[in-house]
Design a protein around this motif. Structure first.
Motif, PDB file in Angstrom:
ATOM      1  N   UNK A   1       0.821  -1.017   0.075  1.00  0.00           N
ATOM      2  CA  UNK A   1       0.007  -0.017   0.027  1.00  0.00           C
ATOM      3  C   UNK A   1       1.024   1.279   0.058  1.00  0.00           C
ATOM      4  N   UNK A   2       0.445   2.268  -0.743  1.00  0.00           N
ATOM      5  CA  UNK A   2       0.865   3.568  -0.705  1.00  0.00           C
ATOM      6  C   UNK A   2       0.053   4.711   0.362  1.00  0.00           C
ATOM      7  N   UNK A   3       0.677   5.279   1.208  1.00  0.00           N
ATOM      8  CA  UNK A   3       0.151   6.326   1.991  1.00  0.00           C
ATOM      9  C   UNK A   3       0.324   7.512   1.122  1.00  0.00           C
ATOM     10  N   UNK A   4      -0.616   8.452   0.864  1.00  0.00           N
ATOM     11  CA  UNK A   4      -0.811   9.657   0.078  1.00  0.00           C
ATOM     12  C   UNK A   4      -0.640  10.700   1.363  1.00  0.00           C
ATOM     13  N   UNK A   5      -0.422  11.980   0.759  1.00  0.00           N
ATOM     14  CA  UNK A   5      -0.274  12.994   1.632  1.00  0.00           C
ATOM     15  C   UNK A   5      -1.354  13.550   2.139  1.00  0.00           C
TER      16      UNK A   5
ATOM     17  N   UNK B   1      -3.482  11.397   3.498  1.00  0.00           N
ATOM     18  CA  UNK B   1      -3.788  10.361   4.438  1.00  0.00           C
ATOM     19  C   UNK B   1      -4.230   9.032   3.758  1.00  0.00           C
ATOM     20  N   UNK B   2      -4.871   9.044   2.598  1.00  0.00           N
ATOM     21  CA  UNK B   2      -5.404   7.993   2.032  1.00  0.00           C
ATOM     22  C   UNK B   2      -4.217   6.842   1.750  1.00  0.00           C
ATOM     23  N   UNK B   3      -4.835   5.801   2.097  1.00  0.00           N
ATOM     24  CA  UNK B   3      -4.033   4.727   1.784  1.00  0.00           C
ATOM     25  C   UNK B   3      -4.467   3.807   0.705  1.00  0.00           C
ATOM     26  N   UNK B   4      -3.706   3.582  -0.368  1.00  0.00           N
ATOM     27  CA  UNK B   4      -4.040   3.091  -1.679  1.00  0.00           C
ATOM     28  C   UNK B   4      -3.440   1.894  -2.047  1.00  0.00           C
ATOM     29  N   UNK B   5      -4.035   0.785  -2.565  1.00  0.00           N
ATOM     30  CA  UNK B   5      -3.124  -0.587  -2.903  1.00  0.00           C
ATOM     31  C   UNK B   5      -2.623  -0.427  -4.159  1.00  0.00           C
ATOM     32  N   UNK B   6      -1.295  -1.087  -4.130  1.00  0.00           N
ATOM     33  CA  UNK B   6      -0.415  -1.090  -5.471  1.00  0.00           C
ATOM     34  C   UNK B   6      -0.715  -2.511  -6.061  1.00  0.00           C
ATOM     35  N   UNK B   7      -1.150  -2.362  -7.432  1.00  0.00           N
ATOM     36  CA  UNK B   7      -1.591  -3.977  -7.826  1.00  0.00           C
ATOM     37  C   UNK B   7      -1.035  -3.754  -9.209  1.00  0.00           C
ATOM     38  N   UNK B   8      -0.265  -4.459  -9.848  1.00  0.00           N
ATOM     39  CA  UNK B   8       0.304  -4.445 -11.370  1.00  0.00           C
ATOM     40  C   UNK B   8      -0.168  -5.379 -12.088  1.00  0.00           C
ATOM     41  N   UNK B   9      -1.457  -4.977 -12.862  1.00  0.00           N
ATOM     42  CA  UNK B   9      -2.209  -5.769 -13.645  1.00  0.00           C
ATOM     43  C   UNK B   9      -1.312  -5.815 -14.839  1.00  0.00           C
ATOM     44  N   UNK B  10      -1.889  -6.474 -15.969  1.00  0.00           N
ATOM     45  CA  UNK B  10      -1.488  -6.613 -17.294  1.00  0.00           C
ATOM     46  C   UNK B  10      -1.483  -5.051 -17.906  1.00  0.00           C
ATOM     47  N   UNK B  11      -2.638  -4.288 -17.630  1.00  0.00           N
ATOM     48  CA  UNK B  11      -2.740  -2.837 -18.172  1.00  0.00           C
ATOM     49  C   UNK B  11      -1.585  -2.016 -17.534  1.00  0.00           C
ATOM     50  N   UNK B  12      -1.232  -2.248 -16.152  1.00  0.00           N
ATOM     51  CA  UNK B  12      -0.415  -1.496 -15.512  1.00  0.00           C
ATOM     52  C   UNK B  12       1.198  -1.737 -16.133  1.00  0.00           C
TER      53      UNK B  12
ATOM     54  N   UNK C   1      -6.842   0.896  -7.336  1.00  0.00           N
ATOM     55  CA  UNK C   1      -6.408   2.221  -6.588  1.00  0.00           C
ATOM     56  C   UNK C   1      -7.108   3.411  -6.713  1.00  0.00           C
ATOM     57  N   UNK C   2      -7.670   3.547  -7.747  1.00  0.00           N
ATOM     58  CA  UNK C   2      -8.822   4.757  -8.252  1.00  0.00           C
ATOM     59  C   UNK C   2      -8.035   5.885  -9.059  1.00  0.00           C
ATOM     60  N   UNK C   3      -6.837   5.444  -9.693  1.00  0.00           N
ATOM     61  CA  UNK C   3      -6.340   6.467 -10.497  1.00  0.00           C
ATOM     62  C   UNK C   3      -6.613   6.077 -11.967  1.00  0.00           C
TER      63      UNK C   3
ATOM     64  N   UNK D   1      -4.169  10.750 -12.496  1.00  0.00           N
ATOM     65  CA  UNK D   1      -5.416  11.535 -11.738  1.00  0.00           C
ATOM     66  C   UNK D   1      -6.340  10.791 -10.961  1.00  0.00           C
ATOM     67  N   UNK D   2      -6.392  10.981  -9.854  1.00  0.00           N
ATOM     68  CA  UNK D   2      -7.516  10.315  -9.013  1.00  0.00           C
ATOM     69  C   UNK D   2      -9.058  10.456  -9.593  1.00  0.00           C
ATOM     70  N   UNK D   3      -9.606   9.549  -9.677  1.00  0.00           N
ATOM     71  CA  UNK D   3     -11.009   9.690 -10.158  1.00  0.00           C
ATOM     72  C   UNK D   3     -12.069  10.369  -9.375  1.00  0.00           C
ATOM     73  N   UNK D   4     -12.064  10.450  -8.057  1.00  0.00           N
ATOM     74  CA  UNK D   4     -12.987  11.069  -7.348  1.00  0.00           C
ATOM     75  C   UNK D   4     -12.655  12.405  -7.459  1.00  0.00           C
ATOM     76  N   UNK D   5     -11.448  13.127  -7.565  1.00  0.00           N
ATOM     77  CA  UNK D   5     -11.521  14.465  -7.522  1.00  0.00           C
ATOM     78  C   UNK D   5     -10.534  15.082  -8.295  1.00  0.00           C
ATOM     79  N   UNK D   6     -10.057  14.308  -9.458  1.00  0.00           N
ATOM     80  CA  UNK D   6      -9.090  14.843 -10.263  1.00  0.00           C
ATOM     81  C   UNK D   6      -7.716  15.042 -10.007  1.00  0.00           C
TER      82      UNK D   6
END
Length: 172
Positions: free
Chosen positions: A13-17, A19-30, A72-74, A96-101
């Motif tokens: 997981x990556x913690x953003x400034x 405070x959001x903690x988002x999972x890192x996953x490397x799919x084929x697309x990634x 992860x929502x980006x 860019x984050x989907x929820x707020x850009x």
């Protein structure tokens, strides 16, 4: 037995400034995004200059961003350059984050670079593990010159069909 969902297994997981903690996953697309940006998955290993004499933050943001696509929502926003000969080169990918850009680069904390490196290394290793057939674990090696080798003609580099071309009708 391993299922297809295991390919997206959590690697960290990556913690953003904010405070959001988002999972890192490397799919084929990634992984395809990383290839588009760095030329090959092998080149990702050398993209971050650990000597301190070259770039580290930009490449790290690209690597993290690719792992945040999907759950992860980006979303990736690709900038490419086309030269006079029609060769396309990805010059940057802005995540860019989907929820707020919000731009991922504004949400990464330079003081957490060690945590980020550990998280993406774990997640990328997990994504590239060999599954099934008792094969050896997948490894990424860089062969000099291969990261810039052409992969052949594509829809953007293939010659055009002449305007006089008439395809055969189906059934004839």
């Amino acid at each position: 037995m391993t299922t297809g969902l295991d390919l997206l297994a959590d690697g960290g997981h990556v913690v953003l400034t904010d405070g959001t903690e988002v999972p890192l996953r490397y799919s084929f697309r990634a992984l395809a995004l990383l290839e588009a940006r760095f030329g090959s998955v092998g080149a990702v290993q050398t993209a971050i200059d650990s000597t301190g004499a070259g770039a580290a933050f930009g490449p790290l943001a690209q690597i993290i961003g690719a792992g945040l696509v999907g759950p992860g929502g980006f979303d990736p926003h690709i900038r490419e350059h086309v030269d006079a000969k029609g060769k396309r080169t990805v010059s940057d990918i802005v995540y860019r984050r989907r929820t707020d850009g919000s731009d991922l680069m504004d949400l990464l904390d330079p003081g957490r670079i060690g945590d980020y490196t550990d998280a993406f290394t774990s997640a990328l290793s997990r994504a590239l593990e060999s599954r099934g057939n008792d094969a050896a674990p997948a490894t990424v090696t860089v062969t000099p010159g291969l990261e810039t080798a052409s992969h052949g003609a594509s829809t953007s580099t293939s010659p055009s069909v002449p305007s006089t071309f008439l395809p055969a009708t189906s059934g004839s």
